[in-house]
Design a protein around this motif. Structure first.
Motif, PDB file in Angstrom:
ATOM      1  N   GLU A   1       0.835  -1.217   0.000  1.00 52.88           N
ATOM      2  CA  GLU A   1       0.000   0.000   0.000  1.00 52.88           C
ATOM      3  C   GLU A   1       0.863   1.258   0.000  1.00 52.88           C
ATOM      4  O   GLU A   1       0.607   2.201  -0.751  1.00 52.88           O
ATOM      5  N   ALA A   2       1.909   1.251   0.846  1.00 52.78           N
ATOM      6  CA  ALA A   2       2.780   2.426   0.905  1.00 52.78           C
ATOM      7  C   ALA A   2       3.440   2.651  -0.460  1.00 52.78           C
ATOM      8  O   ALA A   2       3.590   3.794  -0.910  1.00 52.78           O
ATOM      9  N   THR A   3       3.800   1.567  -1.143  1.00 57.43           N
ATOM     10  CA  THR A   3       4.488   1.694  -2.435  1.00 57.43           C
ATOM     11  C   THR A   3       3.568   2.312  -3.481  1.00 57.43           C
ATOM     12  O   THR A   3       3.936   3.271  -4.155  1.00 57.43           O
ATOM     13  N   TYR A   4       2.359   1.768  -3.624  1.00 51.75           N
ATOM     14  CA  TYR A   4       1.520   2.334  -4.693  1.00 51.75           C
ATOM     15  C   TYR A   4       1.028   3.732  -4.356  1.00 51.75           C
ATOM     16  O   TYR A   4       0.880   4.572  -5.236  1.00 51.75           O
ATOM     17  N   GLU A   5       0.834   4.013  -3.066  1.00 53.77           N
ATOM     18  CA  GLU A   5       0.424   5.379  -2.699  1.00 53.77           C
ATOM     19  C   GLU A   5       1.553   6.365  -2.992  1.00 53.77           C
ATOM     20  O   GLU A   5       1.326   7.437  -3.547  1.00 53.77           O
ATOM     21  N   ARG A   6       2.794   5.998  -2.644  1.00 52.35           N
ATOM     22  CA  ARG A   6       3.937   6.881  -2.909  1.00 52.35           C
ATOM     23  C   ARG A   6       4.124   7.114  -4.409  1.00 52.35           C
ATOM     24  O   ARG A   6       4.598   8.165  -4.828  1.00 52.35           O
ATOM     25  N   LEU A   7       3.768   6.099  -5.216  1.00 51.23           N
ATOM     26  CA  LEU A   7       3.904   6.245  -6.674  1.00 51.23           C
ATOM     27  C   LEU A   7       2.697   6.974  -7.275  1.00 51.23           C
ATOM     28  O   LEU A   7       2.690   7.273  -8.471  1.00 51.23           O
ATOM     29  N   GLY A   8       1.674   7.224  -6.472  1.00 50.69           N
ATOM     30  CA  GLY A   8       0.467   7.904  -6.950  1.00 50.69           C
ATOM     31  C   GLY A   8      -0.399   7.016  -7.825  1.00 50.69           C
ATOM     32  O   GLY A   8      -1.138   7.501  -8.686  1.00 50.69           O
ATOM     33  N   LEU A   9      -0.314   5.701  -7.605  1.00 52.15           N
ATOM     34  CA  LEU A   9      -1.115   4.767  -8.414  1.00 52.15           C
ATOM     35  C   LEU A   9      -2.383   4.363  -7.665  1.00 52.15           C
ATOM     36  O   LEU A   9      -2.349   4.188  -6.442  1.00 52.15           O
ATOM     37  N   PRO A  10      -3.498   4.176  -8.383  1.00 51.73           N
ATOM     38  CA  PRO A  10      -4.709   3.700  -7.710  1.00 51.73           C
ATOM     39  C   PRO A  10      -4.626   2.205  -7.403  1.00 51.73           C
ATOM     40  O   PRO A  10      -3.928   1.466  -8.103  1.00 51.73           O
ATOM     41  N   ARG A  11      -5.347   1.771  -6.378  1.00 53.45           N
ATOM     42  CA  ARG A  11      -5.362   0.363  -5.962  1.00 53.45           C
ATOM     43  C   ARG A  11      -5.701  -0.583  -7.115  1.00 53.45           C
ATOM     44  O   ARG A  11      -5.167  -1.695  -7.193  1.00 53.45           O
ATOM     45  N   GLU A  12      -6.594  -0.135  -8.038  1.00 57.97           N
ATOM     46  CA  GLU A  12      -7.053  -1.004  -9.139  1.00 57.97           C
ATOM     47  C   GLU A  12      -5.908  -1.402 -10.078  1.00 57.97           C
ATOM     48  O   GLU A  12      -6.031  -2.368 -10.829  1.00 57.97           O
ATOM     49  N   LYS A  13      -4.817  -0.648 -10.071  1.00 55.97           N
ATOM     50  CA  LYS A  13      -3.701  -0.973 -10.971  1.00 55.97           C
ATOM     51  C   LYS A  13      -2.645  -1.858 -10.304  1.00 55.97           C
ATOM     52  O   LYS A  13      -1.564  -2.059 -10.860  1.00 55.97           O
ATOM     53  N   VAL A  14      -2.955  -2.349  -9.123  1.00 54.73           N
ATOM     54  CA  VAL A  14      -1.964  -3.118  -8.371  1.00 54.73           C
ATOM     55  C   VAL A  14      -2.479  -4.543  -8.180  1.00 54.73           C
ATOM     56  O   VAL A  14      -3.628  -4.738  -7.771  1.00 54.73           O
ATOM     57  N   TYR A  15      -1.638  -5.534  -8.496  1.00 52.83           N
ATOM     58  CA  TYR A  15      -2.064  -6.923  -8.303  1.00 52.83           C
ATOM     59  C   TYR A  15      -1.595  -7.411  -6.931  1.00 52.83           C
ATOM     60  O   TYR A  15      -0.402  -7.346  -6.614  1.00 52.83           O
ATOM     61  N   ILE A  16      -2.553  -7.875  -6.147  1.00 54.36           N
ATOM     62  CA  ILE A  16      -2.249  -8.312  -4.775  1.00 54.36           C
ATOM     63  C   ILE A  16      -2.825  -9.711  -4.541  1.00 54.36           C
ATOM     64  O   ILE A  16      -4.014  -9.938  -4.749  1.00 54.36           O
ATOM     65  N   ASN A  17      -1.967 -10.635  -4.135  1.00 51.60           N
ATOM     66  CA  ASN A  17      -2.451 -11.980  -3.767  1.00 51.60           C
ATOM     67  C   ASN A  17      -1.800 -12.489  -2.482  1.00 51.60           C
ATOM     68  O   ASN A  17      -1.821 -13.687  -2.204  1.00 51.60           O
ATOM     69  N   ILE A  18      -1.220 -11.558  -1.715  1.00 48.72           N
ATOM     70  CA  ILE A  18      -0.504 -11.956  -0.490  1.00 48.72           C
ATOM     71  C   ILE A  18      -1.409 -12.699   0.485  1.00 48.72           C
ATOM     72  O   ILE A  18      -0.955 -13.571   1.230  1.00 48.72           O
ATOM     73  N   ASP A  19      -2.704 -12.404   0.460  1.00 47.83           N
ATOM     74  CA  ASP A  19      -3.646 -13.060   1.380  1.00 47.83           C
ATOM     75  C   ASP A  19      -3.615 -14.582   1.212  1.00 47.83           C
ATOM     76  O   ASP A  19      -3.736 -15.318   2.184  1.00 47.83           O
ATOM     77  N   ARG A  20      -3.391 -15.077   0.001  1.00 55.02           N
ATOM     78  CA  ARG A  20      -3.479 -16.514  -0.267  1.00 55.02           C
ATOM     79  C   ARG A  20      -2.143 -17.254  -0.252  1.00 55.02           C
ATOM     80  O   ARG A  20      -2.115 -18.477  -0.170  1.00 55.02           O
ATOM     81  N   TYR A  21      -1.044 -16.495  -0.377  1.00 60.79           N
ATOM     82  CA  TYR A  21       0.257 -17.181  -0.496  1.00 60.79           C
ATOM     83  C   TYR A  21       1.292 -16.766   0.548  1.00 60.79           C
ATOM     84  O   TYR A  21       2.319 -17.430   0.675  1.00 60.79           O
ATOM     85  N   GLY A  22       1.087 -15.643   1.235  1.00 60.94           N
ATOM     86  CA  GLY A  22       2.143 -15.114   2.087  1.00 60.94           C
ATOM     87  C   GLY A  22       3.312 -14.644   1.236  1.00 60.94           C
ATOM     88  O   GLY A  22       3.155 -14.387   0.034  1.00 60.94           O
TER      89      GLY A  22
END
Ligand code: UT7
Length: 325
Positions: free
Chosen positions: A260-281
């Protein structure tokens, strides 16, 4: 000339270890793990599976998707912080399992950014005349080097593998630029003390649990947030692009708060970020290729899109690739 990913694949072991399972093993809670890391569950290799097995299955998936046979490969390498053994390289074990008899093989030890480093290495090989098809794998069996009595680390990691077949062709698609950097002075933030030349295995090293990952989590976190942003920006600058040109950010999946800190610092919206940490660690070098393979399976990656991968890890090292998909 384009140096592009012709096929990307993945494999994760069947067994799932949930936060609730971990509650039975160490003093922790599902709530703490979710809130502080974003992880809900992770996959753990079976006793008869190790890094080369995971890597082999991910490689087969990538080769199938690329429509390329193992004999066509010129080079096979595995990025891993948890190789089967010190030598031979896991890349060589995978080369044998695949029957990639015309390929060279070796390993890259670049911890979590291993796949990001690997893509740039593959680009280097493919810039030379005699290399046409290169297989890059990020594979980990971190469960074997995790201290399951240490709640500071054992809730974070998971096992898995992702692989990519890179080729050169006449298109303008592929890796446009990368940025790789390190700060070796910060090596003690995240390391595995024993089992090699500096501290060979002994009864004492086993008794003192020195064959497991040691980490200063809060310090790693602070550096990660800064270096993820810097790496992505530097790679984009080398590509002549800006954050607003990015279609997908595919960050190393280590902690949801770092992402979250990375995409916010880059000024990118959440929709442009792929996140699957919840399922794989955190699957270290496998996290980015697993994410890319999943995105490909879901049809999220369209030709021409700008995809930025960015990672950090033990070393301390970091890096990013800019890919025109
Ligand atoms: O690929 C690179 C790999 N490494 C990383 O990405 C790690 C980056 N760092 C992190 O992700 C975070 O620093 C952690 C998730 C490791 C820790 O989160 P934090 O918010 O930095 O927590 P902390 O280390 O500051 O610890 C806060 C408290 C401590 O208790 P006290 O001293 O305040 O009483 C810890 O003992 O949380 C405690 N704690 C836990 N409590 C429940 C640490 N681990 C756990 C746990 N369950 N698993």
């Amino acid at each position: 000339m384009g140096i592009r990913i012709a096929g990307i694949g993945r494999y994760v072991p069947e067994k799932v270890l949930t936060n609730h399972d971990l509650e039975q093993m160490v003093e922790t809670s599902d709530q703490w793990i979710r809130e502080r890391t974003g992880i809900v569950e992770r996959h753990i290799a079976a006793p008869n599976e190790s890094t080369s097995d995971l890597a082999y299955k991910a490689a087969l998936d990538a080769l199938n998707r690329a429509g390329i046979s193992p004999e066509e490969l010129d080079m096979v390498f595995v990025a891993s912080a948890s190789p089967d053994m010190l030598f031979p390289a896991t890349g060589c074990l995978v080369q044998a399992k695949l029957g990639a008899k015309n390929a060279g093989c070796f390993d890259v030890e670049a911890a979590c950014p291993g796949f990001v480093y690997g893509l740039e290495l593959a680009r280097g090989f493919l810039s030379l005349p005699h290399y046409k098809k290169v297989l890059v794998i990020g594979a980990e069996t971190l469960s074997r080097i995790t201290d399951w009595t240490d709640r500071n680390t054992c809730v974070l990691f998971g096992d898995g593998a992702g692989a990519a077949v890179l080729i050169k062709d006449d298109s303008n698609r592929g890796i446009i630029a990368s940025y790789l950097k390190g700060n070796g002075k910060l090596g003690d933030l995240l390391y595995l003390p024993a089992g090699c030349a500096k501290m060979p295995a002994s009864h004492e090293t086993v008794d003192q649990r020195l064959h497991f990952i040691k980490m200063k989590g809060r310090e790693v976190f602070k550096h990660a947030v800064v270096e993820m942003q810097t790496s992505a920006l530097k790679a984009l600058e080398r590509a002549g692009l800006k954050p607003e040109d990015v279609d997908w950010l595919v960050p190393h999946q280590a902690n949801i708060r770092i992402i979250e800190a990375t995409y916010e610092r880059l000024g990118l919206p959440r929709e442009k970020v792929y996140i699957n940490i919840d399922r794989y660690g955190n699957t270290s070098s496998a996290s980015i290729p697993i994410a890319l393979a999943e995105m490909d399976e879901k049809g999220l990656l369209k030709p021409g899109q700008i995809v930025v991968t960015v990672s950090f890890g033990a070393g301390f090292i970091y890096g990013a690739n800019v890919i025109r998909w």
